[in-house]
Design a protein around this motif. Structure first.
Motif, PDB file in Angstrom:
ATOM      1  N   GLY A 148       2.982  12.786  -0.725  1.00 39.46           N
ATOM      2  CA  GLY A 148       2.385  14.094  -0.515  1.00 39.46           C
ATOM      3  C   GLY A 148       0.947  14.008  -0.041  1.00 39.46           C
ATOM      4  O   GLY A 148       0.529  14.743   0.865  1.00 39.46           O
ATOM      5  N   LEU A 149       0.190  13.089  -0.627  1.00 36.27           N
ATOM      6  CA  LEU A 149      -1.204  12.900  -0.218  1.00 36.27           C
ATOM      7  C   LEU A 149      -1.280  12.422   1.234  1.00 36.27           C
ATOM      8  O   LEU A 149      -2.155  12.852   2.000  1.00 36.27           O
ATOM      9  N   GLU A 150      -0.380  11.539   1.600  1.00 35.65           N
ATOM     10  CA  GLU A 150      -0.389  10.982   2.954  1.00 35.65           C
ATOM     11  C   GLU A 150      -0.046  12.044   3.992  1.00 35.65           C
ATOM     12  O   GLU A 150      -0.661  12.108   5.065  1.00 35.65           O
ATOM     13  N   ILE A 151       0.944  12.880   3.682  1.00 34.25           N
ATOM     14  CA  ILE A 151       1.331  13.950   4.608  1.00 34.25           C
ATOM     15  C   ILE A 151       0.181  14.919   4.823  1.00 34.25           C
ATOM     16  O   ILE A 151      -0.060  15.408   5.929  1.00 34.25           O
ATOM     17  N   ASP A 152      -0.567  15.184   3.758  1.00 35.84           N
ATOM     18  CA  ASP A 152      -1.642  16.175   3.831  1.00 35.84           C
ATOM     19  C   ASP A 152      -2.936  15.655   4.422  1.00 35.84           C
ATOM     20  O   ASP A 152      -3.863  16.434   4.665  1.00 35.84           O
TER      21      ASP A 152
END
Length: 897
Positions: A680-684
């Protein structure tokens, strides 16, 4: 200038802007060699010289090989057309490249290489390829700095100076960026930036760059919404405690532990409600994803005015929110701050009114980006699973056989019955997200059989049909199995949103109820749902489907909309940081999958975090933008997802042992939960400033599971199918795990895939023209074959990069590849003699599908004259009284299609 069909622009790599100056020297053996000395501007031009024999003169034409990128119809493109027209630049800024409208005012720049092509005539290797040189100190990162900072390097093409403009979220993950004519950038920025001047203040660069690029999103149509239609209500949070697998941050390092924590859910984050009467031609849709300046929202079809009437709301003074409306009947759109990104940058007191002024300028309508759609499988009744969900279910061997049975029965039908194959290809030759026929082999079968049913008797049909079936088998090994279900757009607590609009919402109450959803596509029972990316067992959601009179009265549902509750339940983190700005969940009504999920549902806590992005604000400088774009391009989402599935496989393998090691299982699950949060952090990170070093965290997790013997991690067998369709990666070690996907692969491995039928040559369904050797243009045949060879290379490269690119970017690039191929093929005009010779030649056998699909898509009159047509091909249609059953759905043979 109307640009609804998009616009061709130049697509170049950053290293194409340079040429290498080399010098001769001698190596240690005394041999003279050439080495890179320095790089200088290449003097790249969008023109090339073409000798026109008919006029006996050299023409300077636009180089079609540079104009390979399409800027899709969007709000930003509409504005670009207006700006160019206002400046009376239309005649010079717009031109045709191979009969497609193009411009040189915008350039799409990629950053793929850290080496540079030589421009010397004789500087080629033994295979004729231009040599590349590495220049000391010049990497992807430093090249970007050079181009962004005009003091070091002036980026010009044909005397137009280009400056960085913006990049979309998908493009940024590959390091790509749009550059624009310096003369236009100020005016275009006034439009995209919603009146914000980032150079006059410190700003959160990641957020600002993401939101200013919202207007680049491809739009399908426009929608008029007036400022007085809008009611702004506050975002509401549900705050509660839950026991979770908590992933936190300490001393810039991630840690994972079981913990009871306080969770805050924004219960309608990113969604809006729109009155049906405001939806124009789209009143039959359940949702519209809309864009405008610093605005992105998923707007759900609602009966807002009826709600007001039923609740005796007759005056705007009774509303609980902010609006410019004077009459209650004008309120037809309810939204919150989470949809209006301008609130993060505007004046504290007046931001909403300032934003309304911005979107009202020039009466520019909202852009419709998309709406919900059924799957393409059997009228939307079936959905295709993926490896991520199946590999988080503990399905036993005998249940796997049962799960696959309908698919195996269907393969048998496809092998033996050409009409079933024709029916399959009719449904799957196109892509859900494209108007192009993306599935080449299926497309050729469908179109050729439609012209002549006897195509089923040809050798080419058998070859293509076998490839279609082999592709289905490869899909099965990758976890793509058709089951009863669909993809539904998620709508969160809509009645509560209506209640809030009139001040009647009571905090922490829920109309739908905890653990429930509402979907008109399924019976009232327990269902399985998940969102993509789906990382681990704690991401599985098992809601009960229910009915609710309030919802069906005030929300105009379709089968591809699902209402969920996030009040008092940890469903948003369970669905891997889901919100309501058009996120979808796959819903499955399959008892085998549901039973497997139920078995372990309470054993795995939900991976949950409260890590917030870095709020730091920076100066809007070339250096800082280059740093942001470079870091955004170093995307790890594919590696994170892949490692999570390796660990899931190891976990199930251990759990399926007679005496499993529980401490090892717990360690695995903690690490895979950490990967879930990291995904999730990477996508954002394209829109939020990341404060976690995902690269280092990923490395540490990977190191924990490497074999002490060979230093490799041990990938599950099904990984050899992902992306490369059966090709082993020699750098990886593959191990059979007792996990669902490897057991599925074992089950399907030795099934017969041969296609029954005769093998006539293709020319049997072609009319042979009167061929004279002088009529056959061998140069055109060679050109078509070279074009097909390049297409095959492009397809292979895209296939390898598919996981890293993500679905939407992969589909965009695949569509672009096909369009470019069609444009190039359209330039090669072939008479019947040349085309017949091509189609019946040995050299063309491996490219027959490309050639036929291209000519069919181009509606080639030459091909139509060659193919014998009979118009007798029937198909299969759904009929409850039919005698052919496919996935439990009865079909019968139809009349001629």
């Amino acid at each position: 200038m109307i640009l609804d069909n998009g616009l061709k622009i130049m697509s170049i790599d950053a290293t194409d802007l340079f040429r290498v100056e080399v010098e001769s020297t001698k190596n240690k053996k005394g041999k003279e060699i050439k080495v890179a000395k320095e790089i200088v501007p290449s003097g790249l031009s969008s023109y090339y010289d073409y000798y026109d024999e008919s006029k006996d003169e050299i023409l300077h034409l636009r180089n079609p090989q540079l104009f390979k990128m399409k800027l899709d119809s969007s709000m930003a493109l509409d504005e670009l057309g207006r700006v160019i027209a206002d400046r009376r630049m239309t005649k010079t800024a717009f031109f045709n490249v191979r009969r497609k409208l193009a411009t040189d005012q915008v350039v799409y720049l990629t950053f793929k290489y850290s080496s540079f092509r030589s421009t010397l005539e004789d500087d080629k290797d033994d295979k004729g390829k231009v040599k590349k040189y590495r220049v000391d100190g010049k990497t992807k990162e430093t090249i970007r700095y050079m181009i962004y900072d005009k003091e070091d390097f002036s980026f010009k093409i044909d005397d137009i100076e280009y400056v960085r403009w913006c990049r979309s979220g998908n493009a940024s993950r590959q390091g790509k960026c749009f550059f624009i004519n310096k003369e236009l950038v100020h005016t275009m920025n006034l439009f995209t930036d919603c009146g914000i001047n980032p150079k006059k203040r410190r700003i959160n660069l990641a957020s600002f760059e993401a939101y200013r690029a919202l207007l680049l999103s491809h739009k399908t149509a426009n929608l008029d919404i007036r400022p007085e239609n809008i009611l702004l209500i506050k975002d509401v949070k549900s705050v509660f405690k839950d026991k979770v697998m908590y992933v936190g941050l300490k001393d810039k390092k991630l840690f994972t532990e079981e913990k009871e924590m306080t969770i805050e859910n924004k219960i309608w984050d990113g969604q809006s409600l729109i009155d049906k009467s405001l939806m124009g031609d789209y009143q039959d849709k359940g949702m519209l994803l809309l864009r405008h300046k610093f605005f992105k929202s998923c707007c759900f079809n609602s009966n807002i005015q009826q709600w007001f009437k039923d609740n005796h709301i007759t005056d705007v003074s009774q509303l609980n929110g902010i609006t410019t409306a004077k009459r209650i009947e004008d309120i037809k759109f309810i939204t919150t701050r989470s949809s209006i990104k301008y609130c993060k940058f505007g004046d504290t007191e007046s931001w909403f009114y300032d934003w309304l002024k911005q979107i009202s300028k020039k009466n520019i309508p909202f852009g419709i980006v998309k709406y919900e759609k059924p799957t393409k499988y059997f009228g939307g009744k079936l959905v295709r699973t993926h490896y991520q969900i199946l590999n988080t279910l503990q399905i036993t061997k005998n249940k796997i056989t049962e799960l696959l049975q309908q698919t195996l029965d269907y393969i048998e039908l496809l092998r033996k019955d050409p009409l079933a194959m024709y029916h399959y290809c009719e449904a799957t030759s196109d892509d859900e997200d494209s108007d192009l026929m993306m599935n080449v082999k299926a497309d050729v079968i469908y179109r050729m059989m439609k012209l002549n049913m006897s195509f089923k008797d040809t050798k080419l049909y058998k070859h293509l049909a076998k490839n279609v079936i082999e592709s289905i088998r490869a899909d099965i090994k990758c976890g793509r199995i058709l089951v009863n279900g669909n993809y539904s757009t998620v709508l969160g607590n809509p009645i509560e949103m209506l209640q809030e609009s009139i001040g009647k919402y009571e905090p922490e109450t829920t109309i739908v109820g905890k653990g429930n959803i509402i979907s008109t596509a399924f019976p009232q029972k327990q269902l399985l749902a998940c969102r993509s990316p789906h990382i681990t067992m704690g991401n599985i959601y098992l809601p009960h489907n229910t009915e609710n009179h309030l919802v069906t009265t005030y929300i105009n549902m379709t089968d591809n909309i699902m209402v969920i509750n996030s009040v008092g339940e940890n469903v948003l983190q369970r669905a891997n940081s889901m919100d309501f700005d058009s996120d979808q969940m796959m819903i499955v009504d399959n008892d085998i999958m549901i039973d497997a999920a139920v078995k372990n549902y309470d054993k795995f806590l939900v991976p949950t975090t409260d890590i917030e992005p870095d709020p730091k604000e920076e100066e809007y400088t070339a250096k800082n933008l280059a740093k942001l774009d470079y870091e955004s391009s170093e995307n790890l989402i594919g590696q994170i997802v892949n490692l999570s599935q390796v660990l899931n496989s190891k976990l199930w393998h251990e759990m399926n042992k007679e005496e499993p090691n529980q401490s090892y299982i717990d360690r695995l699950y903690k690490d895979v939960c950490q990967l879930s949060i990291m995904s999730g952090l990477e996508i954002d990170k394209a829109k939020k400033t990341l404060i976690v070093d995902n690269k280092n965290e990923l490395k540490e997790i990977r190191e924990r599971y490497k074999s002490k013997e060979d230093g490799k991690i041990g990938y599950p067998m099904f990984f050899k199918e992902l992306g490369k369709k059966g090709n082993y990666d020699s750098k990886k070690t593959y191990i059979f795990y007792n996990t669902t996907l490897d057991m599925i692969g074992d089950e399907i491995a030795y099934k017969t895939m041969t296609v029954e039928g005769t093998e006539k040559a293709l020319h049997k369904i072609l009319r042979k023209p009167d061929i004279k050797s002088r009529d056959v243009d061998k140069d055109k045949i060679k050109a078509v074959l070279e074009l097909c060879e390049q297409r095959a290379k492009d397809d292979k490269k895209l296939g390898v990069e598919k996981t890293q690119l993500g679905k939407s970017e992969y589909n965009r690039m695949r569509k672009q590849t096909i369009e470019n191929f069609l444009e190039d093929l359209a330039e090669i005009k072939m008479n019947q003699a040349t085309l017949y010779t091509l189609l019946t030649s040995k050299d063309a056998e491996k490219y027959e599908d490309y050639i036929l699909q291209g000519l069919l898509e181009l509606k080639s009159s030459t091909l139509k004259k060659l193919v014998k047509t009979d118009d007798t091909t029937p198909t299969l249609v759904e009929d409850a009284a039919g005698d052919i059953e496919i996935y439990g759905i009865k079909h019968k043979k139809s009349e001629v299609a």
